[in-house]
Design an enzyme around this catalytic site. Structure first.
Site, PDB file in Angstrom:
ATOM      1  N   GLU A 283      18.390  67.901  21.609  1.00  0.00           N
ATOM      2  CA  GLU A 283      17.726  67.321  23.328  1.00  0.00           C
ATOM      3  C   GLU A 283      17.061  66.214  22.541  1.00  0.00           C
ATOM      4  O   GLU A 283      15.959  66.432  21.537  1.00  0.00           O
ATOM      5  CB  GLU A 283      16.607  68.245  23.366  1.00  0.00           C
TER       6      GLU A 283
ATOM      7  N   ARG B 191      10.368  59.659  22.783  1.00  0.00           N
ATOM      8  CA  ARG B 191       9.073  59.511  21.274  1.00  0.00           C
ATOM      9  C   ARG B 191       9.144  58.278  20.744  1.00  0.00           C
ATOM     10  O   ARG B 191       8.147  57.872  20.342  1.00  0.00           O
ATOM     11  CB  ARG B 191       8.165  61.010  21.112  1.00  0.00           C
TER      12      ARG B 191
ATOM     13  N   LYS C  97      10.694  75.126  31.369  1.00  0.00           N
ATOM     14  CA  LYS C  97      10.392  74.975  29.986  1.00  0.00           C
ATOM     15  C   LYS C  97       8.739  75.542  29.757  1.00  0.00           C
ATOM     16  O   LYS C  97       8.082  74.974  30.596  1.00  0.00           O
ATOM     17  CB  LYS C  97      10.417  73.692  29.326  1.00  0.00           C
TER      18      LYS C  97
ATOM     19  N   THR D 242      10.489  64.738  27.118  1.00  0.00           N
ATOM     20  CA  THR D 242       9.556  64.471  26.977  1.00  0.00           C
ATOM     21  C   THR D 242       9.210  63.443  27.798  1.00  0.00           C
ATOM     22  O   THR D 242       9.160  62.074  27.663  1.00  0.00           O
ATOM     23  CB  THR D 242       9.520  63.073  25.560  1.00  0.00           C
TER      24      THR D 242
END
Length: 210
Positions: free
Chosen positions: A41, A45, A129, A69
């Site tokens: 993953e 960011r 999640k 994210t």
């Protein structure tokens, strides 16, 4: 989404990665593959995220590449365009979920409460999640949530505070498909190009799961 669930169920472990340098993306993915882990993953960011995903997809066949994210519809579209297999978010945002559904990107929103789990299910997100997993109450909290939602068929990928010492406890919960973890590919190891240590940690984690 069923295909992604099956792939993650077989994988059980998803390294969560922050990449500052796109040149590190392919060597990292190859290190994970050689150690027996064919999933990753890449978090959005840093500015390197989209290109890193694209390079891994192009140069490391067989790697399941998620984009993490994802906080805006624009990021969702960038992840999908880069070739991400699935998307992940730390929270539940209807606009982000809608963008993912609109472009056909299998999506895993983050939840930490009963209200969020319920809202995500109402939006069609059966795969969720649980984040931040340990600070939010750990396995005890997740089991309490599942007592009310198990009948919905919800599936969970907990992330946050999970490591080699407790991943088995999480995976013992039937609804937990796989666990996300950042301890395998710490940023300092990636930045240093310490592929040997990353490979060792990957093999250690997978051996513990077996």
């Amino acid at each position: 989404m069923d295909t992604i669930l099956a792939a993650l169920c077989a994988l059980k472990l998803v390294p969560v990665v922050v990449l500052n340098d796109v040149e590190k993306a392919v060597p990292l993915a190859r290190t994970l593959m050689e150690a027996g882990c064919n999933g990753i993953e890449i978090t959005f960011r840093t500015e390197a995220a989209a290109e890193s995903i694209a390079r891994i997809v192009a140069e490391v066949p067989g790697m399941l590449v998620g984009a993490g994210t994802l906080l805006s519809p624009e990021q969702v579209l960038r992840a999908q365009s880069a070739g991400a297999t699935f998307g992940v978010a730390p929270g539940f945002d209807p606009a982000v979920v809608s963008a993912a559904q609109g472009c056909g990107l299998p999506f895993v929103p983050g939840i930490a409460t009963a209200s969020e789990m319920s809202q995500a299910l109402a939006a069609g997100c059966v795969f969720q999640k649980f984040f931040p997993a340990e600070p939010a109450g750990g396995t005890k909290m997740l089991k309490a949530l599942l007592a009310a939602f198990r009948h919905t068929g919800v599936r969970i990928m907990p992330t946050g505070g999970i490591g080699a010492d407790n991943i088995k406890e999480w995976l013992a919960i039937p609804e937990v498909v796989a666990c996300g973890g950042s301890w395998i590919c710490e940023a300092k190891l990636i930045d240093a190009g310490d592929w040997a240590e990353i490979g060792r940690r990957t093999r250690e984690a997978l051996s513990a799961l077996r």
